[in-house]
Write an enzyme that holds these catalytic residues in place. Structure first.
Site, PDB file in Angstrom:
ATOM      1  N   ALA A 172     -29.692  34.835  -7.445  1.00  0.00           N
ATOM      2  CA  ALA A 172     -29.311  36.245  -7.605  1.00  0.00           C
ATOM      3  C   ALA A 172     -27.808  36.458  -7.400  1.00  0.00           C
ATOM      4  O   ALA A 172     -27.336  37.594  -7.387  1.00  0.00           O
ATOM      5  CB  ALA A 172     -30.111  37.117  -6.643  1.00  0.00           C
ATOM      6  N   ILE A 188     -22.886  33.566 -10.114  1.00  0.00           N
ATOM      7  CA  ILE A 188     -23.042  32.455 -11.076  1.00  0.00           C
ATOM      8  C   ILE A 188     -24.468  32.456 -11.634  1.00  0.00           C
ATOM      9  O   ILE A 188     -24.680  32.299 -12.836  1.00  0.00           O
ATOM     10  CB  ILE A 188     -22.707  31.089 -10.428  1.00  0.00           C
ATOM     11  CG1 ILE A 188     -21.225  31.044 -10.045  1.00  0.00           C
ATOM     12  CG2 ILE A 188     -23.053  29.937 -11.371  1.00  0.00           C
ATOM     13  CD1 ILE A 188     -20.787  29.786  -9.337  1.00  0.00           C
ATOM     14  N   ASP A 219     -13.304  22.043 -13.992  1.00  0.00           N
ATOM     15  CA  ASP A 219     -11.928  21.537 -13.931  1.00  0.00           C
ATOM     16  C   ASP A 219     -11.571  20.836 -15.249  1.00  0.00           C
ATOM     17  O   ASP A 219     -10.465  20.986 -15.772  1.00  0.00           O
ATOM     18  CB  ASP A 219     -11.791  20.573 -12.744  1.00  0.00           C
ATOM     19  CG  ASP A 219     -12.387  21.204 -11.501  1.00  0.00           C
ATOM     20  OD1 ASP A 219     -11.921  22.287 -11.120  1.00  0.00           O
ATOM     21  OD2 ASP A 219     -13.356  20.656 -10.940  1.00  0.00           O
ATOM     22  N   ARG A 223     -11.038  23.507 -17.803  1.00  0.00           N
ATOM     23  CA  ARG A 223      -9.752  24.172 -17.570  1.00  0.00           C
ATOM     24  C   ARG A 223      -8.606  23.297 -18.080  1.00  0.00           C
ATOM     25  O   ARG A 223      -7.643  23.785 -18.699  1.00  0.00           O
ATOM     26  CB  ARG A 223      -9.580  24.433 -16.065  1.00  0.00           C
ATOM     27  CG  ARG A 223     -10.445  25.558 -15.546  1.00  0.00           C
ATOM     28  CD  ARG A 223     -10.490  25.587 -14.027  1.00  0.00           C
ATOM     29  NE  ARG A 223     -11.165  26.788 -13.543  1.00  0.00           N
ATOM     30  CZ  ARG A 223     -11.605  26.951 -12.294  1.00  0.00           C
ATOM     31  NH1 ARG A 223     -11.453  25.979 -11.398  1.00  0.00           N
ATOM     32  NH2 ARG A 223     -12.186  28.067 -11.949  1.00  0.00           N
ATOM     33  N   HIS A 248     -13.381  18.311  -6.300  1.00  0.00           N
ATOM     34  CA  HIS A 248     -13.233  19.669  -6.850  1.00  0.00           C
ATOM     35  C   HIS A 248     -12.461  20.497  -5.829  1.00  0.00           C
ATOM     36  O   HIS A 248     -13.023  21.257  -5.048  1.00  0.00           O
ATOM     37  CB  HIS A 248     -14.600  20.285  -7.148  1.00  0.00           C
ATOM     38  CG  HIS A 248     -14.509  21.725  -7.561  1.00  0.00           C
ATOM     39  ND1 HIS A 248     -13.896  22.139  -8.726  1.00  0.00           N
ATOM     40  CD2 HIS A 248     -14.908  22.870  -6.948  1.00  0.00           C
ATOM     41  CE1 HIS A 248     -13.940  23.447  -8.806  1.00  0.00           C
ATOM     42  NE2 HIS A 248     -14.546  23.932  -7.737  1.00  0.00           N
TER      43      HIS A 248
HETATM   44  P1  NAD Z   1     -22.460  34.474  -4.716  1.00  0.00           P
HETATM   45  O1  NAD Z   1     -22.207  34.795  -3.298  1.00  0.00           O
HETATM   46  O2  NAD Z   1     -22.311  35.525  -5.757  1.00  0.00           O
HETATM   47  O3  NAD Z   1     -23.932  33.922  -4.845  1.00  0.00           O
HETATM   48  C1  NAD Z   1     -24.439  32.943  -4.001  1.00  0.00           C
HETATM   49  C2  NAD Z   1     -25.889  33.248  -3.829  1.00  0.00           C
HETATM   50  O4  NAD Z   1     -26.446  32.188  -3.086  1.00  0.00           O
HETATM   51  C3  NAD Z   1     -26.148  34.544  -3.049  1.00  0.00           C
HETATM   52  O5  NAD Z   1     -27.028  35.368  -3.793  1.00  0.00           O
HETATM   53  C4  NAD Z   1     -26.776  34.060  -1.746  1.00  0.00           C
HETATM   54  O6  NAD Z   1     -27.768  34.949  -1.275  1.00  0.00           O
HETATM   55  C5  NAD Z   1     -27.375  32.729  -2.188  1.00  0.00           C
HETATM   56  N1  NAD Z   1     -27.547  31.751  -1.130  1.00  0.00           N
HETATM   57  C6  NAD Z   1     -26.718  31.478  -0.090  1.00  0.00           C
HETATM   58  N2  NAD Z   1     -27.252  30.509   0.668  1.00  0.00           N
HETATM   59  C7  NAD Z   1     -28.413  30.153   0.077  1.00  0.00           C
HETATM   60  C8  NAD Z   1     -29.412  29.208   0.391  1.00  0.00           C
HETATM   61  N3  NAD Z   1     -29.334  28.456   1.479  1.00  0.00           N
HETATM   62  N4  NAD Z   1     -30.484  29.109  -0.432  1.00  0.00           N
HETATM   63  C9  NAD Z   1     -30.587  29.882  -1.521  1.00  0.00           C
HETATM   64  N5  NAD Z   1     -29.682  30.809  -1.878  1.00  0.00           N
HETATM   65  C10 NAD Z   1     -28.605  30.931  -1.079  1.00  0.00           C
HETATM   66  O7  NAD Z   1     -21.602  33.176  -5.064  1.00  0.00           O
HETATM   67  P2  NAD Z   1     -21.264  32.577  -6.498  1.00  0.00           P
HETATM   68  O8  NAD Z   1     -20.029  33.204  -6.992  1.00  0.00           O
HETATM   69  O9  NAD Z   1     -22.486  32.590  -7.341  1.00  0.00           O
HETATM   70  O10 NAD Z   1     -20.846  31.081  -6.093  1.00  0.00           O
HETATM   71  C11 NAD Z   1     -21.792  30.165  -5.610  1.00  0.00           C
HETATM   72  C12 NAD Z   1     -21.110  28.886  -5.159  1.00  0.00           C
HETATM   73  O11 NAD Z   1     -20.509  28.229  -6.261  1.00  0.00           O
HETATM   74  C13 NAD Z   1     -19.985  29.080  -4.155  1.00  0.00           C
HETATM   75  O12 NAD Z   1     -20.050  28.048  -3.207  1.00  0.00           O
HETATM   76  C14 NAD Z   1     -18.731  28.914  -4.989  1.00  0.00           C
HETATM   77  O13 NAD Z   1     -17.626  28.530  -4.216  1.00  0.00           O
HETATM   78  C15 NAD Z   1     -19.182  27.814  -5.897  1.00  0.00           C
HETATM   79  N6  NAD Z   1     -18.405  27.596  -7.115  1.00  0.00           N
HETATM   80  C16 NAD Z   1     -18.223  26.298  -7.514  1.00  0.00           C
HETATM   81  C17 NAD Z   1     -17.533  26.015  -8.669  1.00  0.00           C
HETATM   82  C18 NAD Z   1     -17.333  24.588  -9.130  1.00  0.00           C
HETATM   83  O14 NAD Z   1     -16.590  24.391 -10.105  1.00  0.00           O
HETATM   84  N7  NAD Z   1     -17.905  23.571  -8.523  1.00  0.00           N
HETATM   85  C19 NAD Z   1     -17.022  27.073  -9.435  1.00  0.00           C
HETATM   86  C20 NAD Z   1     -17.234  28.384  -9.011  1.00  0.00           C
HETATM   87  C21 NAD Z   1     -17.930  28.633  -7.833  1.00  0.00           C
HETATM   88  C1  LMR Z   2     -13.486  27.498  -8.749  1.00  0.00           C
HETATM   89  O1  LMR Z   2     -12.900  26.428  -8.931  1.00  0.00           O
HETATM   90  O2  LMR Z   2     -13.318  28.495  -9.473  1.00  0.00           O
HETATM   91  C2  LMR Z   2     -14.482  27.587  -7.641  1.00  0.00           C
HETATM   92  O3  LMR Z   2     -14.613  26.371  -6.997  1.00  0.00           O
HETATM   93  C3  LMR Z   2     -14.224  28.705  -6.739  1.00  0.00           C
HETATM   94  C4  LMR Z   2     -13.225  28.327  -5.704  1.00  0.00           C
HETATM   95  O4  LMR Z   2     -13.562  28.473  -4.532  1.00  0.00           O
HETATM   96  O5  LMR Z   2     -12.141  27.888  -6.067  1.00  0.00           O
END
Ligand code: NAD
Ligand code: LMR
Length: 328
Positions: free
Chosen positions: A13, A16, A161, A164, A189
């Site tokens: 929810a 992402i 990445d 990008r 990352h």
């Molecule tokens: P968000 O806060 O909008 O959504 C995260 C969701 O996860 C929330 O709804 C929360 O309730 C849920 N959640 C938290 N802990 C949980 C658990 N233990 N079990 C199940 N659900 C859980 O965040 P987002 O923007 O969707 O980002 C999610 C993650 O992705 C973050 O850690 C963010 O830093 C990461 N991210 C990684 C990359 C990448 O390139 N690797 C890129 C963007 C974001």
């Molecule tokens: C990103 O690269 O956009 C995500 O990993 C979010 C962050 O924390 O940088």
């Protein structure tokens, strides 16, 4: 009709999740012939469960022909039951001014529990992609917490990445993004990642020769790709979501359906190549075919690249030692 593939998504929810689920259900990740069952996990708190319920209502309202079923739950063992693919997105995201490693310990607990649940109930061939940050170390924790599953099935997302870097390189070189091959993002990352375009080509033309700008590489390209996540947080007040979901779809699409000989970047457990200690989840160039990835070996590593690889590895080793006590 093919047998549906069970796709578990955690944090379903979140932002992402909202950009991801509808594209999975419409066939963009696994193909337009492949039915899916979505198994969605959210936190056991009323607000998160209510939001998940709303997302499921919207999925129903799309009447996707490929969506065979949707399960919403707060129990990882229900979400991961027989899962063929697990997208571990749920984690606490980074806010303005925070570095990814600030999240390390907070998120480590989540990935220990989820690795153990995958170990217990997921398909023995489950393909796991960790998106939640710090993605490489979270994937390492999940992998170590799932001793009965093949470590090769645990991966971390560096595809954002990679995408990008593709986009910035295409602009600089004046070529079409879809024509670029041979790009790599090495390592973590995080801002230490090393986007490496020394072997990139477009329609057979070497882009390093075409661009011929060492200053741009060192002072614009590498830092801009590395800090793009922070730039988006700064601009949006929220971390990237649509582009992250898109990268997750690209990662799984290529892993399952193949990259047609193209190099793509995946964070995978090292087999010791390039001096990266075995098991460290590191961004490497891979090719994918028949549901398997193969590390691209024997890429020449010059002094500049070796220093960059050493730097990102040092950070990963530091993260790994920061969570070692949780894994013993
Ligand atoms: P968000 O806060 O909008 O959504 C995260 C969701 O996860 C929330 O709804 C929360 O309730 C849920 N959640 C938290 N802990 C949980 C658990 N233990 N079990 C199940 N659900 C859980 O965040 P987002 O923007 O969707 O980002 C999610 C993650 O992705 C973050 O850690 C963010 O830093 C990461 N991210 C990684 C990359 C990448 O390139 N690797 C890129 C963007 C974001
Ligand atoms: C990103 O690269 O956009 C995500 O990993 C979010 C962050 O924390 O940088």
């Amino acid at each position: 009709m093919k047998t549906p593939v069970r796709v578990a998504v955690t944090g379903a929810a979140g932002q992402i999740g909202y950009a991801l689920l509808f594209r999975i259900a419409s066939g963009e990740m696994l193909g337009k012939e492949q039915p899916v069952i979505l198994q969605l996990l959210e936190l056991p708190i009323d607000k998160a469960q209510a939001a998940l319920k709303g997302v499921i209502m919207e999925l129903e309202d799309c009447a996707f022909p490929l969506l065979a079923d949707v399960v919403g739950t707060d129990d990882p063992e229900v979400a991961f039951k027989d899962a063929d693919i697990a997208l571990l997105v749920g984690a606490r995201p980074r806010g303005p001014g925070m570095e990814r490693k600030d999240l390390l310990l907070e998120n480590a607990k989540i990935f220990t529990a989820q690795g153990a649940a995958l170990n217990k109930v997921a398909s023995r061939d489950v393909k796991v992609l960790v998106v939640g940050n710090p993605a490489n170390t979270n994937a390492y924790i999940a992998m170590k917490s799932a001793p009965d599953l093949n470590p090769r099935n645990f991966t971390a997302m560096l595809r954002l990445d990679h995408n990008r870097a593709l986009s910035q390189l295409a602009t600089k070189a004046g070529v079409a993004v879809g024509d670029i091959e041979g790009l790599i993002v090495w390592g973590n990352h995080s801002p230490t990642m090393y986007p490496d375009y020394r072997f990139a080509t477009a329609k057979g033309v070497n882009l390093k020769d075409k661009v011929n700008d060492a200053d741009w590489n060192a002072n614009t390209f590498i830092p801009q790709v590395g800090k793009r996540g922070a730039a988006i947080i700064e601009a949006r007040g929220l971390s990237s979501a649509a582009s992250a979901a898109n990268a997750a779809i690209d990662h799984i699409h290529d892993w399952v359906l193949g990259s047609n000989g193209k190099w793509v970047t995946m964070g995978v457990p090292s087999d010791g190549s390039y001096g990266i200690p075995e098991g460290v989840i590191f961004g490497f160039a891979v090719t994918t075919e028949n549901g398997e990835y193969t590390l691209v070996k024997d890429i020449e590593v010059d002094d500049f690249s070796q220093k960059a690889i050493d730097k990102t590895l040092a950070e990963l080793e530091e993260e790994r030692s920061g969570v070692a006590h949780l894994l013993s």
